[in-house]
Design an enzyme around this catalytic site. Structure first.
Site, short mmCIF file in Angstrom:
data_model
loop_
_atom_site.label_atom_id
_atom_site.label_comp_id
_atom_site.label_asym_id
_atom_site.label_seq_id
_atom_site.Cartn_x
_atom_site.Cartn_y
_atom_site.Cartn_z
N LYS A 33 15.11 48.96 14.48
CA LYS A 33 16.03 50.03 14.09
C LYS A 33 15.20 51.17 13.52
O LYS A 33 14.21 50.93 12.81
CB LYS A 33 17.01 49.48 13.05
N SER A 61 25.98 50.29 11.43
CA SER A 61 25.13 51.40 11.81
C SER A 61 23.96 50.98 12.71
O SER A 61 23.32 51.85 13.30
CB SER A 61 24.54 52.03 10.53
N SER A 83 26.32 46.27 8.69
CA SER A 83 25.71 46.90 9.85
C SER A 83 24.88 46.02 10.77
O SER A 83 24.43 46.48 11.82
CB SER A 83 24.84 48.07 9.40
N1 GLN Z 1 29.84 50.85 7.55
C1 GLN Z 1 29.27 50.77 6.25
C2 GLN Z 1 28.92 52.15 5.76
O1 GLN Z 1 29.20 53.08 6.42
C3 GLN Z 1 28.09 49.86 6.24
C4 GLN Z 1 26.86 50.48 6.81
C5 GLN Z 1 25.65 49.58 6.72
O2 GLN Z 1 25.78 48.36 6.58
N2 GLN Z 1 24.49 50.20 6.80
O3 GLN Z 1 28.39 52.34 4.71
#
Ligand code: GLN
Length: 491
Positions: A76, A151, A175
């Site tokens: 990532k 994400s 995420s």
């Molecule tokens: N969807 C969550 C957020 O927007 C989690 C994102 C993540 O785990 N990086 O913060």
């Protein structure tokens, strides 16, 4: 080879059926073909990958290969990679070439893995759909009109489309688990503190944790095993004896009931309103399968779970507003072309460099931390965090693992929730409590909804119970074939 498990790839490399260089080329060519349709990568580095593959081939020839030597992977783009763009999906870092490797990256380099590139992601890991990237949305390989989740959507889409056999991700509020669910692959986020955060661009430091994506729990066990370990450069890194997750997959129970004795807690709150029927059906069928494998399901309750989203969306932005203050247009990253004075330089560089969702979180975070609102929001949210962790502690006196849906719906159409942040935040309903408590969580495919879209089942473990989560999912995957299904892609 494209669909092979990591164990099969190991065997092919060791018996010289294929060289690491040939394997890297196979996947790089596939990335090139599928990238225009999926946009899963931000950077692909063929030359560097082939150099690493040739070095891996030399290790294999010398008989010094480890379990992952010569196997391609993608990181990532939140992980710093020396000499290579680390954009974090943001315009702010679109010119940032890291001078050092993240701990995870150096461990996997030392293990002999072959990095093919860096995957697309929501800007600064903020998002649930991968539509917040400066590099454009990632598309779901099962239906390119839909989101892959976020994400870490680039990593998940890349593994689901077999552009790469394994990938890293990060999970601050879901995420790793949510995109794994929406793209039909397996993903695990370990206990907070298990994987070093050194060199991982910080979003919300008390939640951020790296995790692993693979086709199966067995593949995730190999990758996660190579990522974990104490690192003095991360003050929250835990010093613990090394775990062999792959070894732990072999349960002592019988072949027909490999999960005999396992108590699976099913929280009623995870099956209440808001859960789509197709997801419910697939998850309930999976629980029935678990019972067939010898596990026993018991009702548990997580009464404060419904407060996880409001607590998280106060605490994570609070931490983010502090973490992101370092991007000021002075030290590194994007700087506005013209400005009148220092304040103007900060204002313009940050306004231009950050996308709308990141700016929204910085504003929320700054607000909840401000004098006068701190007690009303930040402090309250911290108290909820403790209550949620207590819920889990109580539940684990009645069961060994907790199971439920990973996401309340299957993948939605690109754009469907983009102008409604609250609806978007609600899609994290089942994953976020786990991060508030710092517990490990895994998602594995368990069927299809809406005709053709993958559904994920989430397993939540007690602290440091990653091995049990992986063994549980492995038991299920030995008896089912959802994890072997692949999207139909023109190739
Ligand atoms: N969807 C969550 C957020 O927007 C989690 C994102 C993540 O785990 N990086 O913060």
């Amino acid at each position: 080879m494209i669909n092979a498990s990591l164990t099969e790839l190991r065997a092919a490399l060791d018996t010289r059926k294929i060289s690491s260089a040939e394997l890297a080329t196979l996947f790089l060519d596939r990335i090139e073909r599928l990238q225009p349709a999926l946009n899963a990568f931000i950077t692909v580095d063929r030359e560097r990958a082939l150099d690493a593959a040739r070095a891996a081939d030399a290790r294999i020839a010398a008989g010094t290969a480890g379990p992952l030597t010569g196997i391609p992977l993608a990181h990532k783009d939140v992980f710093c990679t020396q000499g290579l763009l680390t954009s974090c999906g943001s315009k702010m870092l679109s010119n940032f070439v890291s001078p050092y490797d993240a701990h995870v990256v150096s461990l996997l380099k030392a293990a002999g893995t072959v990095m093919l590139g860096k995957t697309n992601m929501d800007e600064f890991a903020m998002g649930s759909s991968n539509e917040n990237s400066h590099y454009g949305p990632v598309r779901n390989p099962w239906d390119t009109g839909r989101i892959p989740g976020g994400s870490s959507g680039g990593s998940a889409a890349a593994v689901a489309a077999r552009m790469v056999p394994m990938a890293t991700g990060t999970d601050t509020g879901g995420s790793v688990r949510q995109p794994a669910a929406l793209t039909g692959i397996t993903g695990i986020k370990p206990t907070y503190g298990t994987v070093s955060r050194y060199g991982m661009v910080a979003y919300a430091s008390s939640f951020d944790q790296a995790g692993a994506f693979g086709a199966s729990a067995a593949d995730c066990a190999l990758l996660l095993g190579a990522m974990t370990g104490f690192d003095p450069r991360d003050s929250t890194s835990l010093e613990r004896p090394a775990a062999d997750y792959t070894q732990a997959l072999q349960s002592g129970a019988s072949a027909t009931t490999p999960l005999a004795g396992l108590r699976i807690g099913v929280p009623e709150e995870f099956f209440a309103d808001g859960l789509d029927d197709d997801v419910r059906t697939a998850v309930e069928a999976a629980l029935a399968e678990y019972r067939k494998l010898g596990a026993q399901t018991v009702a548990v309750s997580l009464p404060n779970a419904r407060l996880a989203i409001p607590a998280y969306y106060v605490l994570a932005p609070a931490e983010a507003s502090s973490n992101l203050s370092r991007f000021d247009g002075v030290r590194y990253g994007h700087r506005a072309d013209s400005y009148s004075d220092l304040d103007d330089l900060y204002r313009k560089s940050r306004s231009e460099g950050f996308g709308a969702e990141v700016q929204r979180r910085i504003l929320i975070g700054t607000y909840v931390l401000s004098h006068g609102y701190y007690d009303a929001y930040y402090l309250q949210a911290q108290k909820l965090r403790r209550l949620i962790a207590e819920d889990f502690r109580r539940a684990f006196t009645q069961c060994d693992v907790i199971a439920g849906p990973t996401s309340p719906s299957t993948a939605w159409a690109i754009g469907a929730k983009s102008d409604d942040p609250v609806r978007m935040y609600l899609s994290d309903i089942y994953t976020i409590a786990v991060n508030l408590a710092g517990l490990p969580g895994l998602s594995h495919p368990c069927g299809f909804g809406n005709g053709h879209l993958p559904v994920g089942l989430q397993l939540i473990g007690d602290y440091f119970d990653e091995a049990r989560l992986l063994a549980t999912a492995h038991g299920y995957q030995q008896a089912t074939d959802w994890h072997l299904r692949r999207p139909a892609l023109a190739d």
